[in-house]
Design a protein around this motif. Structure first.
Motif, PDB file in Angstrom:
ATOM      1  N   GLY A 114       0.914  -1.233   0.091  1.00  0.00           N
ATOM      2  CA  GLY A 114      -0.031   0.109  -0.129  1.00  0.00           C
ATOM      3  C   GLY A 114       0.890   1.276  -0.030  1.00  0.00           C
ATOM      4  N   ILE A 115       1.982   1.267   0.817  1.00  0.00           N
ATOM      5  CA  ILE A 115       2.830   2.387   0.810  1.00  0.00           C
ATOM      6  C   ILE A 115       3.547   2.499  -0.374  1.00  0.00           C
ATOM      7  CG2 ILE A 115       4.761   3.398   1.920  1.00  0.00           C
ATOM      8  CD1 ILE A 115       3.779   2.120   4.553  1.00  0.00           C
ATOM      9  N   THR A 116       4.083   1.449  -0.996  1.00  0.00           N
ATOM     10  CA  THR A 116       4.694   1.429  -2.360  1.00  0.00           C
ATOM     11  C   THR A 116       3.890   1.956  -3.374  1.00  0.00           C
ATOM     12  OG1 THR A 116       6.048  -0.295  -1.290  1.00  0.00           O
ATOM     13  CG2 THR A 116       5.935  -0.054  -3.901  1.00  0.00           C
ATOM     14  N   MET A 117       2.591   1.732  -3.441  1.00  0.00           N
ATOM     15  CA  MET A 117       1.763   2.212  -4.360  1.00  0.00           C
ATOM     16  C   MET A 117       1.565   3.536  -4.288  1.00  0.00           C
ATOM     17  SD  MET A 117      -2.087   0.836  -5.291  1.00  0.00           S
ATOM     18  CE  MET A 117      -2.951   1.362  -6.862  1.00  0.00           C
ATOM     19  N   ILE A 118       1.266   4.159  -2.994  1.00  0.00           N
ATOM     20  CA  ILE A 118       1.001   5.334  -2.742  1.00  0.00           C
ATOM     21  C   ILE A 118       2.287   6.272  -3.139  1.00  0.00           C
ATOM     22  CG2 ILE A 118       0.641   7.174  -1.052  1.00  0.00           C
ATOM     23  CD1 ILE A 118      -1.208   5.013   0.521  1.00  0.00           C
ATOM     24  N   SER A 119       3.611   5.770  -2.917  1.00  0.00           N
ATOM     25  CA  SER A 119       4.644   6.277  -3.291  1.00  0.00           C
ATOM     26  C   SER A 119       5.246   6.501  -4.737  1.00  0.00           C
ATOM     27  CB  SER A 119       5.963   5.686  -2.772  1.00  0.00           C
ATOM     28  OG  SER A 119       5.697   5.698  -1.434  1.00  0.00           O
ATOM     29  N   TYR A 120       4.768   5.462  -5.416  1.00  0.00           N
ATOM     30  CA  TYR A 120       4.634   5.401  -7.044  1.00  0.00           C
ATOM     31  C   TYR A 120       3.784   6.254  -7.470  1.00  0.00           C
ATOM     32  CZ  TYR A 120       3.505   3.946 -11.684  1.00  0.00           C
ATOM     33  OH  TYR A 120       3.336   3.823 -13.162  1.00  0.00           O
ATOM     34  N   TYR A 121       2.699   6.618  -7.166  1.00  0.00           N
ATOM     35  CA  TYR A 121       1.781   7.766  -7.793  1.00  0.00           C
ATOM     36  C   TYR A 121       2.227   8.917  -7.350  1.00  0.00           C
ATOM     37  CZ  TYR A 121      -1.382   4.313  -9.693  1.00  0.00           C
ATOM     38  OH  TYR A 121      -2.001   3.218 -10.255  1.00  0.00           O
ATOM     39  N   ASN A 122       2.932   9.091  -6.271  1.00  0.00           N
ATOM     40  CA  ASN A 122       3.738  10.288  -5.654  1.00  0.00           C
ATOM     41  C   ASN A 122       4.584  10.686  -6.927  1.00  0.00           C
ATOM     42  OD1 ASN A 122       5.592  12.106  -4.829  1.00  0.00           O
ATOM     43  ND2 ASN A 122       4.908  11.583  -2.525  1.00  0.00           N
ATOM     44  N   GLN A 123       5.613   9.985  -7.070  1.00  0.00           N
ATOM     45  CA  GLN A 123       6.681  10.326  -8.022  1.00  0.00           C
ATOM     46  C   GLN A 123       6.107  10.438  -9.542  1.00  0.00           C
ATOM     47  OE1 GLN A 123       8.114   8.016 -10.522  1.00  0.00           O
ATOM     48  NE2 GLN A 123       6.569   6.542  -9.976  1.00  0.00           N
ATOM     49  N   GLN A 124       5.124   9.671  -9.917  1.00  0.00           N
ATOM     50  CA  GLN A 124       4.451   9.817 -11.064  1.00  0.00           C
ATOM     51  C   GLN A 124       4.129  11.186 -11.597  1.00  0.00           C
ATOM     52  OE1 GLN A 124       5.393   7.230 -13.386  1.00  0.00           O
ATOM     53  NE2 GLN A 124       3.304   7.488 -13.846  1.00  0.00           N
ATOM     54  N   THR A 125       3.536  11.917 -10.561  1.00  0.00           N
ATOM     55  CA  THR A 125       3.284  13.497 -10.689  1.00  0.00           C
ATOM     56  C   THR A 125       4.756  14.144 -11.392  1.00  0.00           C
ATOM     57  OG1 THR A 125       2.141  13.563  -8.715  1.00  0.00           O
ATOM     58  CG2 THR A 125       2.974  15.634  -9.538  1.00  0.00           C
ATOM     59  N   ASP A 126       5.906  13.861 -11.347  1.00  0.00           N
ATOM     60  CA  ASP A 126       6.916  14.352 -12.244  1.00  0.00           C
ATOM     61  C   ASP A 126       6.699  14.103 -13.636  1.00  0.00           C
ATOM     62  OD1 ASP A 126       8.383  16.041 -10.581  1.00  0.00           O
ATOM     63  OD2 ASP A 126       9.326  14.456  -9.478  1.00  0.00           O
ATOM     64  N   THR A 127       6.334  12.789 -13.860  1.00  0.00           N
ATOM     65  CA  THR A 127       6.147  12.159 -15.228  1.00  0.00           C
ATOM     66  C   THR A 127       5.046  12.963 -15.799  1.00  0.00           C
ATOM     67  OG1 THR A 127       7.046  10.206 -14.520  1.00  0.00           O
ATOM     68  CG2 THR A 127       6.000  10.282 -16.705  1.00  0.00           C
ATOM     69  N   ASP A 128       3.978  13.035 -15.284  1.00  0.00           N
ATOM     70  CA  ASP A 128       2.822  13.401 -15.745  1.00  0.00           C
ATOM     71  C   ASP A 128       2.620  15.016 -16.104  1.00  0.00           C
ATOM     72  OD1 ASP A 128       1.848  10.701 -15.832  1.00  0.00           O
ATOM     73  OD2 ASP A 128       0.707  10.786 -14.107  1.00  0.00           O
ATOM     74  N   HIS A 129       3.274  15.643 -14.780  1.00  0.00           N
ATOM     75  CA  HIS A 129       3.065  17.010 -14.829  1.00  0.00           C
ATOM     76  C   HIS A 129       4.324  17.880 -14.727  1.00  0.00           C
ATOM     77  CE1 HIS A 129      -1.289  16.304 -14.595  1.00  0.00           C
ATOM     78  NE2 HIS A 129      -1.103  15.594 -13.556  1.00  0.00           N
ATOM     79  N   PRO A 130       5.442  17.403 -15.478  1.00  0.00           N
ATOM     80  CA  PRO A 130       6.733  17.951 -15.156  1.00  0.00           C
ATOM     81  C   PRO A 130       7.063  19.517 -15.155  1.00  0.00           C
ATOM     82  CG  PRO A 130       6.484  17.256 -17.438  1.00  0.00           C
ATOM     83  CD  PRO A 130       5.351  16.940 -16.794  1.00  0.00           C
ATOM     84  N   LEU A 131       6.068  20.266 -16.015  1.00  0.00           N
ATOM     85  CA  LEU A 131       6.066  21.664 -16.173  1.00  0.00           C
ATOM     86  C   LEU A 131       5.104  22.463 -15.567  1.00  0.00           C
ATOM     87  CD1 LEU A 131       7.743  21.506 -19.602  1.00  0.00           C
ATOM     88  CD2 LEU A 131       8.836  21.940 -17.695  1.00  0.00           C
ATOM     89  N   SER A 132       4.257  21.864 -14.828  1.00  0.00           N
ATOM     90  CA  SER A 132       2.892  22.534 -14.118  1.00  0.00           C
ATOM     91  C   SER A 132       3.278  22.945 -12.711  1.00  0.00           C
ATOM     92  CB  SER A 132       1.663  21.367 -13.930  1.00  0.00           C
ATOM     93  OG  SER A 132       0.813  21.827 -13.180  1.00  0.00           O
ATOM     94  N   SER A 133       3.278  24.415 -12.820  1.00  0.00           N
ATOM     95  CA  SER A 133       3.598  25.130 -11.766  1.00  0.00           C
ATOM     96  C   SER A 133       2.707  24.540 -10.318  1.00  0.00           C
ATOM     97  CB  SER A 133       3.458  26.806 -11.732  1.00  0.00           C
ATOM     98  OG  SER A 133       4.141  27.136 -12.852  1.00  0.00           O
ATOM     99  N   LYS A 134       1.435  24.597 -10.599  1.00  0.00           N
ATOM    100  CA  LYS A 134       0.668  24.344  -9.397  1.00  0.00           C
ATOM    101  C   LYS A 134       0.997  22.806  -8.874  1.00  0.00           C
ATOM    102  CE  LYS A 134      -3.052  22.658 -12.338  1.00  0.00           C
ATOM    103  NZ  LYS A 134      -4.545  22.925 -12.857  1.00  0.00           N
TER     104      LYS A 134
END
Length: 311
Positions: free
Chosen positions: A77-97
């Motif tokens: 569960g923690i690993t899954m949450i952490s995975y989607y955490n770092q995916q923010t950089d992949t999905d929204h690398p240039l999004s200021s917000k």
């Protein structure tokens, strides 16, 4: 070309608490894991005979919470949450917000508040995979606030609770015309210099990332931040790692991000109930599953599953 650029950015770790492990630094995975363990220990405080274990990790905590049969699920569960955490950089690398860059404080807060509401809705409808995904995403944004803003430089010793509470106003954000960093400073290995009046008057700012910035504003800094100008990647205020522009403050920023994450997790717990919270984090008989498994070998937190400060 664009995808190659973004991959390089992620591997170097120029725009966020690093994804790769770096010496003397905590990345998003570390921060998230430590915080969820601490928050869960608080929730388990009502269990008869509970004692916070040392070292604090998924196995010892599951045992202390009288849920030792679910230790593996808890780790997943923690690993899954952490995975989607770092995916923010992949999905929204240039999004200021998504990263609290470019002084996008109101927009960043709106993401977090909306995410909290969405998580509660998913939990009530038993959509825990979706809830974990949303949780990971908003934790990334929340954690970046402490690395990308000047909250630490202002000497703050507690998290900014306005980021997770709709009724609170973000304290004293700079307006678009306020200059926040000194210009033409020399490289003294200490990054950009925030103006004295900004720190004295507790004016909140964050670094600009990308290709341009407004006059007098601070830069994020780093190899791929072009707002600093040619050869001036050091000229920023981020605290993403110990080797960042304001890397001497990395530990304080990471510790504050952990504390803020604990607060957000407690808010979710109190907005729902203990059994539902346990299921969200995986401390439950149902094993978390999802698309994250296909890349788990790349992003899963490795050996650092304990909070070293609590050993």
């Amino acid at each position: 070309m664009r995808s190659a650029f973004l991959l390089l950015a992620l591997l170097i770790g120029v725009h966020t608490f690093h994804i790769k492990e770096k010496q003397n630094s905590k990345n998003h995975q570390d921060i998230t894991r430590i915080a969820i363990l601490r928050a869960t220990a608080k929730v388990c405080g009502s269990v008869e005979g509970f004692e916070k274990p040392k070292p604090l990790n998924t196995e010892t905590l599951a045992r202390s919470c009288k849920k030792d049969a679910f230790a593996s699920n808890f780790d997943s569960g923690i690993t899954m949450i952490s995975y989607y955490n770092q995916q923010t950089d992949t999905d929204h690398p240039l999004s200021s917000k998504h990263h609290f860059d470019n002084e996008a404080f109101l927009d960043g807060k709106a993401l977090i508040i909306k995410g909290l509401d969405t998580i509660t809705t998913y939990m009530k409808n038993l959509k825990f995979e979706d809830a974990r995904k949303t949780l990971g995403q908003i934790l990334h944004t929340l954690q970046d606030f402490y690395s990308h803003s000047n909250w630490i430089e202002m000497g703050k010793t507690e998290p900014c609770t306005a980021l997770i509470n709709l009724e609170e106003n973000i304290p004293n954000p700079a307006d678009e015309k306020t200059e926040t960093c000194e210009k033409d400073t020399t490289n003294t290995n200490s990054g950009a210099k925030i103006k004295d009046n900004i720190l004295k008057d507790n004016i909140l700012t964050s670094g600009y990332f990308g290709t341009s910035k407004k006059k007098g504003k601070c830069s994020h800094g780093g190899t791929l931040d072009f707002t600093t100008g040619f050869g001036r990647g050091w000229d920023g205020i981020n605290k993403d790692g110990s080797d960042s522009s304001h890397g001497s403050l990395h530990k304080q920023a990471a510790d504050m991000a952990i504390a803020a994450t604990v607060q957000l997790m407690e808010k979710i717990w109190k907005s729902n109930d203990e059994p539902t919270f346990y299921r969200l984090i995986g401390l439950h008989q149902d094993k978390p599953k999802g698309e994250w498994k296909s890349v788990l070998s790349i992003f899963k937190s490795k050996s650092r599953v304990s909070d070293a400060s609590e050993k």
